[in-house]
Scaffold this motif. Structure first.
Motif, PDB file in Angstrom:
ATOM      1  N   TYR A   1     -25.073 -15.819 -49.370  1.00  0.00           N
ATOM      2  CA  TYR A   1     -26.507 -16.009 -49.163  1.00  0.00           C
ATOM      3  C   TYR A   1     -27.289 -14.759 -49.547  1.00  0.00           C
ATOM      4  O   TYR A   1     -28.385 -14.833 -50.097  1.00  0.00           O
ATOM      5  CB  TYR A   1     -26.752 -16.353 -47.694  1.00  0.00           C
ATOM      6  N   SER A   2     -26.697 -13.599 -49.275  1.00  0.00           N
ATOM      7  CA  SER A   2     -27.386 -12.336 -49.540  1.00  0.00           C
ATOM      8  C   SER A   2     -27.430 -11.984 -51.027  1.00  0.00           C
ATOM      9  O   SER A   2     -28.165 -11.078 -51.429  1.00  0.00           O
ATOM     10  CB  SER A   2     -26.703 -11.195 -48.776  1.00  0.00           C
TER      11      SER A   2
ATOM     12  N   ASN B   1     -28.706 -13.601 -53.457  1.00  0.00           N
ATOM     13  CA  ASN B   1     -30.024 -13.895 -54.027  1.00  0.00           C
ATOM     14  C   ASN B   1     -31.096 -13.309 -53.120  1.00  0.00           C
ATOM     15  O   ASN B   1     -31.288 -13.781 -52.001  1.00  0.00           O
ATOM     16  CB  ASN B   1     -30.222 -15.409 -54.157  1.00  0.00           C
ATOM     17  N   PRO B   2     -31.806 -12.276 -53.562  1.00  0.00           N
ATOM     18  CA  PRO B   2     -32.797 -11.617 -52.713  1.00  0.00           C
ATOM     19  C   PRO B   2     -33.958 -12.520 -52.313  1.00  0.00           C
ATOM     20  O   PRO B   2     -34.714 -12.192 -51.399  1.00  0.00           O
ATOM     21  CB  PRO B   2     -33.279 -10.443 -53.578  1.00  0.00           C
ATOM     22  N   LYS B   3     -34.097 -13.666 -52.980  1.00  0.00           N
ATOM     23  CA  LYS B   3     -35.181 -14.588 -52.643  1.00  0.00           C
ATOM     24  C   LYS B   3     -34.851 -15.458 -51.432  1.00  0.00           C
ATOM     25  O   LYS B   3     -35.729 -16.094 -50.864  1.00  0.00           O
ATOM     26  CB  LYS B   3     -35.510 -15.483 -53.846  1.00  0.00           C
ATOM     27  N   ASN B   4     -33.575 -15.494 -51.046  1.00  0.00           N
ATOM     28  CA  ASN B   4     -33.189 -16.263 -49.863  1.00  0.00           C
ATOM     29  C   ASN B   4     -33.790 -15.616 -48.620  1.00  0.00           C
ATOM     30  O   ASN B   4     -33.751 -14.395 -48.474  1.00  0.00           O
ATOM     31  CB  ASN B   4     -31.672 -16.349 -49.743  1.00  0.00           C
ATOM     32  N   GLN B   5     -34.304 -16.440 -47.724  1.00  0.00           N
ATOM     33  CA  GLN B   5     -35.051 -15.936 -46.583  1.00  0.00           C
ATOM     34  C   GLN B   5     -34.143 -15.490 -45.443  1.00  0.00           C
ATOM     35  O   GLN B   5     -33.283 -16.238 -44.976  1.00  0.00           O
ATOM     36  CB  GLN B   5     -36.020 -17.019 -46.074  1.00  0.00           C
ATOM     37  N   GLU B   6     -34.361 -14.263 -44.997  1.00  0.00           N
ATOM     38  CA  GLU B   6     -33.583 -13.696 -43.890  1.00  0.00           C
ATOM     39  C   GLU B   6     -33.808 -14.481 -42.598  1.00  0.00           C
ATOM     40  O   GLU B   6     -32.939 -14.505 -41.719  1.00  0.00           O
ATOM     41  CB  GLU B   6     -33.976 -12.230 -43.697  1.00  0.00           C
TER      42      GLU B   6
ATOM     43  N   SER C   1     -29.496  -8.928 -40.826  1.00  0.00           N
ATOM     44  CA  SER C   1     -28.385  -8.733 -41.758  1.00  0.00           C
ATOM     45  C   SER C   1     -27.676  -7.395 -41.567  1.00  0.00           C
ATOM     46  O   SER C   1     -26.465  -7.298 -41.783  1.00  0.00           O
ATOM     47  CB  SER C   1     -28.888  -8.842 -43.197  1.00  0.00           C
ATOM     48  N   HIS C   2     -28.400  -6.345 -41.145  1.00  0.00           N
ATOM     49  CA  HIS C   2     -27.782  -5.024 -41.070  1.00  0.00           C
ATOM     50  C   HIS C   2     -26.796  -4.884 -39.914  1.00  0.00           C
ATOM     51  O   HIS C   2     -26.027  -3.922 -39.874  1.00  0.00           O
ATOM     52  CB  HIS C   2     -28.864  -3.928 -40.985  1.00  0.00           C
TER      53      HIS C   2
END
Length: 236
Positions: free
Chosen positions: A143-144, A146-151, A158-159
């Motif tokens: 999922y990570s 693609n930077p356009k995927n919403q956190e 994520s961190h």
């Protein structure tokens, strides 16, 4: 108000591809107020909750984080598709993923059959948690990409997600191991009949003729990946 509401409200807006200003106008509130709702600074009323549910086409239970299903349905056994009945993709480049999926899925068939034979609920819960957390971690890796995927799809940032998941996996493994070694903790029940877990290659082949080859290949591939050299260890 649920602490999930701000996250889900933001996720739905971003998935819809509209600005905060546009969403606020269509929801009949000011942009400043919508910003406060999305940040969790203020709580909304029931009227706005219903308006959001209608606007985004989801249930109030989903908006409040009470159900992972957008329509608010409660998942039942009949709702879960049987992976063995799902037609495999044959797209170019998918052969490796289909092969590995079958190795894992077939091995899981054996694993869960053995769990069922133990009739030990706690052991099933802990093993299942470990496996689901593993899948969760790898899904977040993909999922990570693609930077356009919403956190906002996830509650845990994520961190810290991977470290938290790793810790939870270790706890699940420790709990499962304590039961398997007949030293259960936290009030968990031991396995009442360990004879059900008698396993050999011959038994696997006999009891699971369709799946045993997959499990044996999975074991071999896993140990190759681990890179343990028994011969080198013996020399030392």
């Amino acid at each position: 108000m649920s602490t999930d509401f701000p996250r889900i409200l933001t996720l739905l807006r971003k998935e819809k591809g509209i600005s905060q200003k546009s969403a606020a106008a269509q929801l009949l509130i000011s942009q400043a107020l919508l910003s406060h709702y999305e940040k969790g600074i203020r709580e909304c009323g029931l009227d706005f909750l219903i308006r959001c549910a209608d606007f985004y086409g989801v249930s109030c239970d989903y908006l409040l984080g009470r159900s992972p299903d957008r329509k608010g349905h409660t998942l039942s056994l009949d709702d879960i598709p049987d992976p063995e009945q799902v037609k495999e993709s044959r797209a170019i480049g998918s052969v490796l993923s289909v092969l590995n999926k079958k190795l894992v899925a077939n091995s899981l068939n054996i694993l869960f059959d053995l769990l069922g034979k133990t009739k030990n609920k706690a052991l099933t819960v802990e093993v299942s948690a470990f496996l689901m957390l593993s899948c969760y971690r790898m899904f977040r890796v993909l999922y990570s990409a693609n930077p356009k995927n919403q956190e906002q799809m996830f509650q845990i940032p994520s961190h810290i997600a991977d470290t938290y998941a790793s810790a939870a996996m270790q706890i699940a493994q420790a709990n499962a191991s304590s039961i398997a070694k007949n030293q259960p903790i936290l009030g968990m029940e031991p396995i009442s009949d360990i004879s059900q877990l008698a396993v050999s290659i011959e038994i696997l082949t006999h009891n699971y003729p369709l799946f045993s080859t997959s499990l044996l290949n999975l074991i071999q591939n896993s140990e190759l990946r681990i890179g343990y050299d028994a011969k080198e260890k013996a020399k030392k």
